[in-house]
Design a protein around this motif. Structure first.
Motif, PDB file in Angstrom:
ATOM      1  N   ARG A 136      54.894  44.706  37.217  1.00 35.67           N
ATOM      2  CA  ARG A 136      54.863  45.771  38.417  1.00 35.67           C
ATOM      3  C   ARG A 136      53.777  45.825  39.233  1.00 35.67           C
ATOM      4  O   ARG A 136      53.987  45.853  40.407  1.00 35.67           O
ATOM      5  CB  ARG A 136      54.920  47.032  37.519  1.00 35.67           C
ATOM      6  N   LEU A 137      52.546  45.387  38.911  1.00 35.79           N
ATOM      7  CA  LEU A 137      51.551  45.157  39.836  1.00 35.79           C
ATOM      8  C   LEU A 137      51.847  43.995  40.532  1.00 35.79           C
ATOM      9  O   LEU A 137      51.387  44.032  41.735  1.00 35.79           O
ATOM     10  CB  LEU A 137      50.098  44.983  39.052  1.00 35.79           C
ATOM     11  N   ASP A 138      52.192  42.937  40.224  1.00 28.45           N
ATOM     12  CA  ASP A 138      52.848  41.665  40.867  1.00 28.45           C
ATOM     13  C   ASP A 138      53.643  42.125  42.076  1.00 28.45           C
ATOM     14  O   ASP A 138      53.674  41.561  42.959  1.00 28.45           O
ATOM     15  CB  ASP A 138      53.256  40.632  40.185  1.00 28.45           C
ATOM     16  N   ASP A 139      54.543  42.924  41.628  1.00 28.20           N
ATOM     17  CA  ASP A 139      55.721  43.443  42.437  1.00 28.20           C
ATOM     18  C   ASP A 139      54.844  44.152  43.613  1.00 28.20           C
ATOM     19  O   ASP A 139      55.235  43.772  44.891  1.00 28.20           O
ATOM     20  CB  ASP A 139      56.636  44.395  42.013  1.00 28.20           C
ATOM     21  N   VAL A 140      53.881  44.960  43.519  1.00 29.76           N
ATOM     22  CA  VAL A 140      53.049  45.767  44.428  1.00 29.76           C
ATOM     23  C   VAL A 140      52.496  44.816  45.374  1.00 29.76           C
ATOM     24  O   VAL A 140      52.627  44.874  46.534  1.00 29.76           O
ATOM     25  CB  VAL A 140      52.325  46.637  43.938  1.00 29.76           C
ATOM     26  N   ILE A 141      51.887  43.911  44.749  1.00 27.23           N
ATOM     27  CA  ILE A 141      50.949  42.918  45.577  1.00 27.23           C
ATOM     28  C   ILE A 141      51.913  42.001  46.559  1.00 27.23           C
ATOM     29  O   ILE A 141      51.503  41.943  47.452  1.00 27.23           O
ATOM     30  CB  ILE A 141      50.132  42.134  44.516  1.00 27.23           C
ATOM     31  N   GLY A 142      52.780  41.533  46.070  1.00 30.60           N
ATOM     32  CA  GLY A 142      53.826  40.767  46.769  1.00 30.60           C
ATOM     33  C   GLY A 142      54.649  41.392  47.867  1.00 30.60           C
ATOM     34  O   GLY A 142      54.513  40.847  49.075  1.00 30.60           O
ATOM     35  N   ALA A 154      51.939  50.882  56.900  1.00 31.06           N
ATOM     36  CA  ALA A 154      51.906  49.370  56.894  1.00 31.06           C
ATOM     37  C   ALA A 154      50.472  49.188  57.161  1.00 31.06           C
ATOM     38  O   ALA A 154      49.818  48.349  56.599  1.00 31.06           O
ATOM     39  CB  ALA A 154      52.946  48.939  57.873  1.00 31.06           C
ATOM     40  N   HIS A 155      50.009  49.661  58.448  1.00 31.35           N
ATOM     41  CA  HIS A 155      48.618  49.247  59.078  1.00 31.35           C
ATOM     42  C   HIS A 155      47.440  49.895  58.020  1.00 31.35           C
ATOM     43  O   HIS A 155      46.346  49.182  57.910  1.00 31.35           O
ATOM     44  CB  HIS A 155      48.637  49.649  60.532  1.00 31.35           C
ATOM     45  N   THR A 156      47.378  50.939  57.684  1.00 35.65           N
ATOM     46  CA  THR A 156      46.361  51.906  57.270  1.00 35.65           C
ATOM     47  C   THR A 156      46.244  51.946  55.863  1.00 35.65           C
ATOM     48  O   THR A 156      45.580  51.359  55.062  1.00 35.65           O
ATOM     49  CB  THR A 156      46.332  53.277  57.668  1.00 35.65           C
ATOM     50  N   ASP A 157      47.379  52.212  55.056  1.00 30.97           N
ATOM     51  CA  ASP A 157      47.536  52.501  53.732  1.00 30.97           C
ATOM     52  C   ASP A 157      47.941  51.031  52.698  1.00 30.97           C
ATOM     53  O   ASP A 157      47.080  50.974  51.731  1.00 30.97           O
ATOM     54  CB  ASP A 157      48.615  53.501  53.285  1.00 30.97           C
ATOM     55  N   VAL A 158      48.700  50.444  53.195  1.00 28.80           N
ATOM     56  CA  VAL A 158      48.962  49.124  52.477  1.00 28.80           C
ATOM     57  C   VAL A 158      47.893  48.179  52.066  1.00 28.80           C
ATOM     58  O   VAL A 158      47.800  47.540  50.972  1.00 28.80           O
ATOM     59  CB  VAL A 158      50.310  48.465  53.247  1.00 28.80           C
ATOM     60  N   PRO A 159      46.835  47.965  53.013  1.00 27.37           N
ATOM     61  CA  PRO A 159      45.985  47.167  52.822  1.00 27.37           C
ATOM     62  C   PRO A 159      45.007  47.609  51.384  1.00 27.37           C
ATOM     63  O   PRO A 159      44.523  47.008  50.744  1.00 27.37           O
ATOM     64  CB  PRO A 159      45.051  47.026  53.899  1.00 27.37           C
ATOM     65  N   HIS A 160      44.811  49.023  51.571  1.00 28.09           N
ATOM     66  CA  HIS A 160      44.065  49.647  50.523  1.00 28.09           C
ATOM     67  C   HIS A 160      44.773  49.714  49.154  1.00 28.09           C
ATOM     68  O   HIS A 160      44.297  49.292  48.024  1.00 28.09           O
ATOM     69  CB  HIS A 160      43.786  50.981  50.701  1.00 28.09           C
ATOM     70  N   LEU A 161      46.221  49.543  49.153  1.00 21.39           N
ATOM     71  CA  LEU A 161      46.900  49.682  48.049  1.00 21.39           C
ATOM     72  C   LEU A 161      47.035  48.364  47.298  1.00 21.39           C
ATOM     73  O   LEU A 161      47.067  48.132  46.185  1.00 21.39           O
ATOM     74  CB  LEU A 161      48.319  50.113  48.402  1.00 21.39           C
ATOM     75  N   ALA A 162      46.986  47.208  48.336  1.00 17.67           N
ATOM     76  CA  ALA A 162      46.876  45.899  47.707  1.00 17.67           C
ATOM     77  C   ALA A 162      45.728  45.478  47.190  1.00 17.67           C
ATOM     78  O   ALA A 162      45.699  44.998  45.939  1.00 17.67           O
ATOM     79  CB  ALA A 162      47.318  44.891  49.128  1.00 17.67           C
ATOM     80  N   GLU A 163      44.527  45.973  47.700  1.00 18.95           N
ATOM     81  CA  GLU A 163      43.375  45.869  47.048  1.00 18.95           C
ATOM     82  C   GLU A 163      43.426  46.530  45.636  1.00 18.95           C
ATOM     83  O   GLU A 163      42.676  45.921  44.750  1.00 18.95           O
ATOM     84  CB  GLU A 163      42.207  46.389  47.744  1.00 18.95           C
ATOM     85  N   ALA A 164      43.768  47.702  45.369  1.00 18.06           N
ATOM     86  CA  ALA A 164      43.802  48.412  44.303  1.00 18.06           C
ATOM     87  C   ALA A 164      44.697  47.780  43.160  1.00 18.06           C
ATOM     88  O   ALA A 164      44.299  47.535  42.200  1.00 18.06           O
ATOM     89  CB  ALA A 164      44.162  49.892  44.567  1.00 18.06           C
ATOM     90  N   ALA A 165      45.772  47.311  43.711  1.00 16.03           N
ATOM     91  CA  ALA A 165      46.633  46.503  42.827  1.00 16.03           C
ATOM     92  C   ALA A 165      46.014  45.435  42.284  1.00 16.03           C
ATOM     93  O   ALA A 165      46.296  45.000  41.190  1.00 16.03           O
ATOM     94  CB  ALA A 165      48.226  46.530  43.283  1.00 16.03           C
ATOM     95  N   ARG A 166      45.472  44.622  43.184  1.00 16.87           N
ATOM     96  CA  ARG A 166      44.867  43.466  42.902  1.00 16.87           C
ATOM     97  C   ARG A 166      43.661  43.675  41.805  1.00 16.87           C
ATOM     98  O   ARG A 166      43.471  42.739  40.791  1.00 16.87           O
ATOM     99  CB  ARG A 166      44.154  42.530  43.983  1.00 16.87           C
ATOM    100  N   ARG A 167      42.908  44.860  41.954  1.00 15.34           N
ATOM    101  CA  ARG A 167      41.882  44.979  40.774  1.00 15.34           C
ATOM    102  C   ARG A 167      42.540  45.423  39.688  1.00 15.34           C
ATOM    103  O   ARG A 167      41.996  45.074  38.578  1.00 15.34           O
ATOM    104  CB  ARG A 167      41.144  46.218  41.470  1.00 15.34           C
ATOM    105  N   LEU A 168      43.684  46.162  39.689  1.00 14.66           N
ATOM    106  CA  LEU A 168      44.181  46.401  38.526  1.00 14.66           C
ATOM    107  C   LEU A 168      44.886  45.226  37.686  1.00 14.66           C
ATOM    108  O   LEU A 168      44.864  45.110  36.543  1.00 14.66           O
ATOM    109  CB  LEU A 168      45.157  47.566  38.490  1.00 14.66           C
ATOM    110  N   ARG A 169      45.341  44.426  38.485  1.00 16.52           N
ATOM    111  CA  ARG A 169      45.903  43.187  38.012  1.00 16.52           C
ATOM    112  C   ARG A 169      45.241  42.212  37.224  1.00 16.52           C
ATOM    113  O   ARG A 169      45.307  41.688  36.343  1.00 16.52           O
ATOM    114  CB  ARG A 169      46.728  42.597  39.103  1.00 16.52           C
ATOM    115  N   ALA A 170      43.760  42.389  37.776  1.00 17.40           N
ATOM    116  CA  ALA A 170      42.713  41.304  37.251  1.00 17.40           C
ATOM    117  C   ALA A 170      42.308  41.908  35.888  1.00 17.40           C
ATOM    118  O   ALA A 170      41.759  41.095  35.118  1.00 17.40           O
ATOM    119  CB  ALA A 170      41.634  41.481  38.335  1.00 17.40           C
ATOM    120  N   THR A 171      42.498  43.182  35.632  1.00 18.75           N
ATOM    121  CA  THR A 171      42.262  43.421  34.142  1.00 18.75           C
ATOM    122  C   THR A 171      43.600  43.320  33.161  1.00 18.75           C
ATOM    123  O   THR A 171      43.215  43.514  31.851  1.00 18.75           O
ATOM    124  CB  THR A 171      41.980  45.072  34.132  1.00 18.75           C
TER     125      THR A 171
END
Length: 115
Positions: free
Chosen positions: A14-20, A96-113
């Motif tokens: 699911r996190l990979d889906d969000v990141i993608g 897309a411009h404001t929120d998605v970059p922050h969401l991507a970063e959070a999802a990447r941190r969660l995915r790294a765990t």
């Protein structure tokens, strides 16, 4: 009777889906050659995808990223699906411009765990 395969997807999937989807949105809005209406439609669809993926993430996972309004992310996906007619382009492109970059970063941190 076969089971719905979406119910057995792992958190990391699911996190990979969000990141993608976030990466796709970044590409769409960054490509000036694409017509705005096409980008709008593509971003909307990816936001729906993100909302669905986030909707089933356990709160025990998302709690470690409290700066992301996870329920609002899920609600936006639902709104774009059910109330598409009253969601403005400004909301879609602003997200897309404001929120998605922050969401991507959070999802990447969660995915790294997750292994």
């Amino acid at each position: 009777m076969s089971q719905d395969p979406t119910t057995h997807r792992l958190v990391r999937d699911r996190l990979d889906d969000v990141i993608g989807a976030c990466e796709a949105i970044r590409r769409y809005v960054g490509d000036a050659r694409l017509p705005e209406d096409l980008v709008h439609d593509a971003v909307r669809m990816r936001l729906v995808e993100i909302g669905e993926a986030v909707r089933v993430l356990p709160s025990t996972v998302t709690a470690s990223e409290p700066d992301i309004p996870w329920s609002r992310v899920s609600d936006l996906g639902e709104r774009l699906t059910r109330r598409y007619f009253d969601t403005t382009r400004a909301v879609v492109f602003g997200t897309a411009h404001t929120d998605v970059p922050h969401l991507a970063e959070a999802a990447r941190r969660l995915r790294a765990t997750r292994s």
